[in-house]
Design a protein around this motif. Structure first.
Motif, PDB file in Angstrom:
ATOM      1  N   UNK A  22       0.840  -1.206   0.000  1.00  0.00           N
ATOM      2  CA  UNK A  22       0.000   0.000   0.000  1.00  0.00           C
ATOM      3  C   UNK A  22       0.873   1.253   0.000  1.00  0.00           C
ATOM      4  N   UNK A  23       1.881   1.288   0.855  1.00  0.00           N
ATOM      5  CA  UNK A  23       2.793   2.433   0.907  1.00  0.00           C
ATOM      6  C   UNK A  23       3.465   2.618  -0.451  1.00  0.00           C
ATOM      7  N   UNK A  24       3.952   1.526  -1.003  1.00  0.00           N
ATOM      8  CA  UNK A  24       4.646   1.569  -2.290  1.00  0.00           C
ATOM      9  C   UNK A  24       3.767   1.968  -3.458  1.00  0.00           C
ATOM     10  N   UNK A  25       2.459   1.823  -3.316  1.00  0.00           N
ATOM     11  CA  UNK A  25       1.555   2.159  -4.422  1.00  0.00           C
ATOM     12  C   UNK A  25       1.573   3.651  -4.745  1.00  0.00           C
ATOM     13  N   UNK A  26       2.080   4.466  -3.843  1.00  0.00           N
ATOM     14  CA  UNK A  26       2.161   5.910  -4.080  1.00  0.00           C
ATOM     15  C   UNK A  26       3.454   6.317  -4.783  1.00  0.00           C
ATOM     16  N   UNK A  27       4.372   5.364  -4.967  1.00  0.00           N
ATOM     17  CA  UNK A  27       5.665   5.655  -5.585  1.00  0.00           C
ATOM     18  C   UNK A  27       5.661   5.314  -7.064  1.00  0.00           C
ATOM     19  N   UNK A  28       6.318   6.148  -7.857  1.00  0.00           N
ATOM     20  CA  UNK A  28       6.533   5.844  -9.270  1.00  0.00           C
ATOM     21  C   UNK A  28       7.551   4.705  -9.366  1.00  0.00           C
ATOM     22  N   UNK A  29       7.506   3.955 -10.451  1.00  0.00           N
ATOM     23  CA  UNK A  29       8.446   2.836 -10.630  1.00  0.00           C
ATOM     24  C   UNK A  29       9.899   3.290 -10.561  1.00  0.00           C
ATOM     25  N   UNK A  30      10.176   4.499 -11.049  1.00  0.00           N
ATOM     26  CA  UNK A  30      11.551   5.013 -11.061  1.00  0.00           C
ATOM     27  C   UNK A  30      11.808   6.000  -9.914  1.00  0.00           C
ATOM     28  N   UNK A  97       9.944  16.749   5.000  1.00  0.00           N
ATOM     29  CA  UNK A  97       9.941  15.913   3.805  1.00  0.00           C
ATOM     30  C   UNK A  97       9.757  16.768   2.560  1.00  0.00           C
ATOM     31  N   UNK A  98      10.514  16.447   1.542  1.00  0.00           N
ATOM     32  CA  UNK A  98      10.425  17.127   0.257  1.00  0.00           C
ATOM     33  C   UNK A  98      10.060  16.071  -0.784  1.00  0.00           C
ATOM     34  N   UNK A  99       8.939  16.288  -1.459  1.00  0.00           N
ATOM     35  CA  UNK A  99       8.416  15.313  -2.418  1.00  0.00           C
ATOM     36  C   UNK A  99       8.218  15.986  -3.771  1.00  0.00           C
ATOM     37  N   UNK A 100       8.531  15.254  -4.818  1.00  0.00           N
ATOM     38  CA  UNK A 100       8.209  15.693  -6.181  1.00  0.00           C
ATOM     39  C   UNK A 100       7.180  14.710  -6.707  1.00  0.00           C
ATOM     40  N   UNK A 101       6.002  15.218  -7.053  1.00  0.00           N
ATOM     41  CA  UNK A 101       4.883  14.378  -7.491  1.00  0.00           C
ATOM     42  C   UNK A 101       4.623  14.642  -8.970  1.00  0.00           C
ATOM     43  N   UNK A 102       4.507  13.569  -9.730  1.00  0.00           N
ATOM     44  CA  UNK A 102       4.219  13.687 -11.162  1.00  0.00           C
ATOM     45  C   UNK A 102       3.204  12.612 -11.537  1.00  0.00           C
ATOM     46  N   UNK A 103       2.158  13.019 -12.222  1.00  0.00           N
ATOM     47  CA  UNK A 103       1.108  12.088 -12.667  1.00  0.00           C
ATOM     48  C   UNK A 103       0.560  11.241 -11.520  1.00  0.00           C
ATOM     49  N   UNK A 104       0.402  11.863 -10.347  1.00  0.00           N
ATOM     50  CA  UNK A 104      -0.215  11.182  -9.216  1.00  0.00           C
ATOM     51  C   UNK A 104       0.684  10.230  -8.456  1.00  0.00           C
ATOM     52  N   UNK A 105       1.968  10.235  -8.750  1.00  0.00           N
ATOM     53  CA  UNK A 105       2.917   9.340  -8.070  1.00  0.00           C
ATOM     54  C   UNK A 105       4.095  10.151  -7.535  1.00  0.00           C
ATOM     55  N   UNK A 106       4.669   9.683  -6.443  1.00  0.00           N
ATOM     56  CA  UNK A 106       5.861  10.310  -5.877  1.00  0.00           C
ATOM     57  C   UNK A 106       7.069   9.840  -6.671  1.00  0.00           C
ATOM     58  N   UNK A 107       7.746  10.788  -7.301  1.00  0.00           N
ATOM     59  CA  UNK A 107       8.919  10.481  -8.125  1.00  0.00           C
ATOM     60  C   UNK A 107      10.201  10.654  -7.311  1.00  0.00           C
ATOM     61  N   UNK A 108      10.217  11.680  -6.459  1.00  0.00           N
ATOM     62  CA  UNK A 108      11.368  11.902  -5.587  1.00  0.00           C
ATOM     63  C   UNK A 108      10.869  12.182  -4.184  1.00  0.00           C
ATOM     64  N   UNK A 109      11.596  11.619  -3.205  1.00  0.00           N
ATOM     65  CA  UNK A 109      11.265  11.814  -1.802  1.00  0.00           C
ATOM     66  C   UNK A 109      12.573  11.954  -1.040  1.00  0.00           C
ATOM     67  N   UNK A 110      12.728  13.061  -0.359  1.00  0.00           N
ATOM     68  CA  UNK A 110      13.926  13.269   0.459  1.00  0.00           C
ATOM     69  C   UNK A 110      13.509  13.834   1.797  1.00  0.00           C
ATOM     70  N   UNK A 111      14.061  13.237   2.865  1.00  0.00           N
ATOM     71  CA  UNK A 111      13.771  13.703   4.210  1.00  0.00           C
ATOM     72  C   UNK A 111      14.987  14.393   4.801  1.00  0.00           C
TER      73      UNK A 111
END
Length: 116
Positions: A22-30, A97-111
């Protein structure tokens, strides 16, 4: 911006389930993730989820308490406290937390850790 805020908030809320899929479903494949500013970057959803699985397997509780969050286009920044309980100890981390979201998915996440 509202949609991007929701993606990140839902991602943070999902930690309470400790369900890695479930947590991973918010992440982009890359997706890319850096746990703290000095840690090496983890690249790819599967790599990130692998780290989550090993950590959450030992946790009896996990929670991301978002204090406040702001969006600027595709960037979402949140101020939060992360709580984790394991059989050996209770952990609490003050995080930005700093997140970059594209097309409904988290592409970059840095804490970034904040002083106590």
């Amino acid at each position: 911006e509202k949609a991007n805020l929701k993606v990140v908030q839902d991602f943070c809320d999902a930690w309470e389930t400790r369900d890695v899929d479930k947590i991973g479903s918010y992440l982009a494949d890359d997706a890319q993730f850096r746990m703290i500013e000095t840690a090496p970057r983890q690249e790819g959803k599967e790599t990130i989820m692998g780290g989550m699985k090993s950590f959450l397997a030992s946790a009896t509780s996990a929670k991301f308490e978002v204090i406040r969050a702001h969006a600027m286009g595709n960037i979402v920044i949140n101020d939060r406290i992360d709580y984790f309980v394991t059989p050996d100890r209770n952990m609490e981390f003050r995080i930005v937390g700093l997140f970059y979201v594209k097309d409904g998915k988290i592409v970059e996440w840095q804490d970034y850790t904040m002083p106590a």
